[in-house]
Scaffold this active site. Structure first.
Site, mmCIF file in Angstrom:
data_model
loop_
_atom_site.group_PDB
_atom_site.id
_atom_site.type_symbol
_atom_site.label_atom_id
_atom_site.label_comp_id
_atom_site.label_asym_id
_atom_site.label_seq_id
_atom_site.Cartn_x
_atom_site.Cartn_y
_atom_site.Cartn_z
ATOM 1 N N GLY A 1 5.210 -1.102 2.348
ATOM 2 C CA GLY A 1 4.454 -0.031 2.016
ATOM 3 C C GLY A 1 5.209 1.650 2.150
ATOM 4 O O GLY A 1 5.842 1.595 2.491
ATOM 5 N N HIS B 1 1.056 -1.028 -0.046
ATOM 6 C CA HIS B 1 -0.148 -0.263 0.103
ATOM 7 C C HIS B 1 0.537 1.123 -0.283
ATOM 8 O O HIS B 1 1.904 1.479 1.093
ATOM 9 C CB HIS B 1 -1.081 0.141 0.957
ATOM 10 N N ASP B 2 0.081 2.851 -0.738
ATOM 11 C CA ASP B 2 0.815 3.496 -1.158
ATOM 12 C C ASP B 2 2.376 3.599 -1.293
ATOM 13 O O ASP B 2 3.139 4.752 -0.987
ATOM 14 C CB ASP B 2 0.990 4.358 0.742
#
Length: 257
Positions: free
Chosen positions: A137, A119-120
């Protein structure tokens, strides 16, 4: 162009000349750009936006929720650019609400089998992720980076443009542009990615300036503050050294040294 066994949510937006293979699942809130080819048994969850002319192989899983215990179902996205090759069993997660909300993949990248992007993460252009390489992440990857097989990057780290991460190398700090990391228990700098730069048209004086900057940063026995002062002088004559200096100034984690 859509196999009769594929499941496509009515809210999905499918561009012209898109091919979707057998048993693939395209969820709500997914947008797929013109000319993209999706193989069989692919799962794409939304919100996810995919650009033009991508090639997505069987069993890839894109746009799934982040693997983060703090995630509470807030609106987040995965955005993928154009002309990317995404091979078998690649997994890419959406962003998190407190991490910017978007996982972003640029253009013209190769993501080979079993790559994981958490994520991100923010991924640039013309990057190669070899088999089994992975990002935790919030990782930023600059343009033209190559990650070799079984390599990994710790969360919140940055890897600068044209860097090379060697096979099995585990990166736990920020890697400046052009630097080549080799494998030990934890990766350490081992020169510059001169071969990659030659392939991209870098001329000898340009590479020499980068090599000089590397020696200043890693081989001269200087403190980081003293090395930065010398790099500032060298940057007057080299945009590439200026890019390295800018990377140092924006690094939020410890620099790999």
């Amino acid at each position: 162009m859509i196999h009769p066994t594929a499941l496509v949510d009515p809210t999905a937006v499918i561009g012209a000349n898109v091919s979707i293979g057998a048993y693939s699942v395209i969820g709500a809130g997914v947008e797929i750009g013109e000319g993209t080819v999706i193989g069989p048994h692919v799962v794409i969850e939304g919100p996810t936006k995919i650009g033009r002319d991508n090639r997505i192989s069987q069993f890839a899983s894109l746009g799934g929720p982040p693997q983060d215990k703090k995630f509470a179902g807030e609106h987040t996205e995965l955005v993928i650019g154009d002309r990317n090759l995404i091979r078998e069993f690649v997994t890419i997660n959406r962003g998190t609400g407190d991490g910017g909300g978007i996982t972003r993949i640029g253009n013209d990248n190769w993501l080979l089998a079993y790559v994981h992007i958490a994520h991100d993460c923010q991924i640039g252009n013309h990057i190669v992720f070899s088999n089994y390489s992975a990002l935790a992440g919030h990782v930023d990857i600059g343009d033209w980076v190559i990650m070799s097989g079984f390599s990994g990057v710790h969360q919140f780290c940055k890897v600068g443009a044209h860097a090379f991460i060697g096979m099995g190398c585990l990166v736990g700090s920020d890697v400046p542009p052009f630097v080549m990391m080799a494998n030990e228990q934890r990766g350490r700098p081992r020169g510059i990615n001169s071969e990659g730069m030659k392939r991209r048209g870098f001329e000898a004086p340009r590479i020499a300036a980068i090599k000089r900057a590397y020696r200043t940063l890693y081989m001269a026995g200087l403190t980081l503050a003293d090395a930065r002062e010398q790099l500032a002088a060298q940057a007057q004559e080299s945009e590439d050294v200026r890019a390295m200096l800018d990377f140092l100034d924006t690094s939020e984690r410890a620099l790999v040294r």
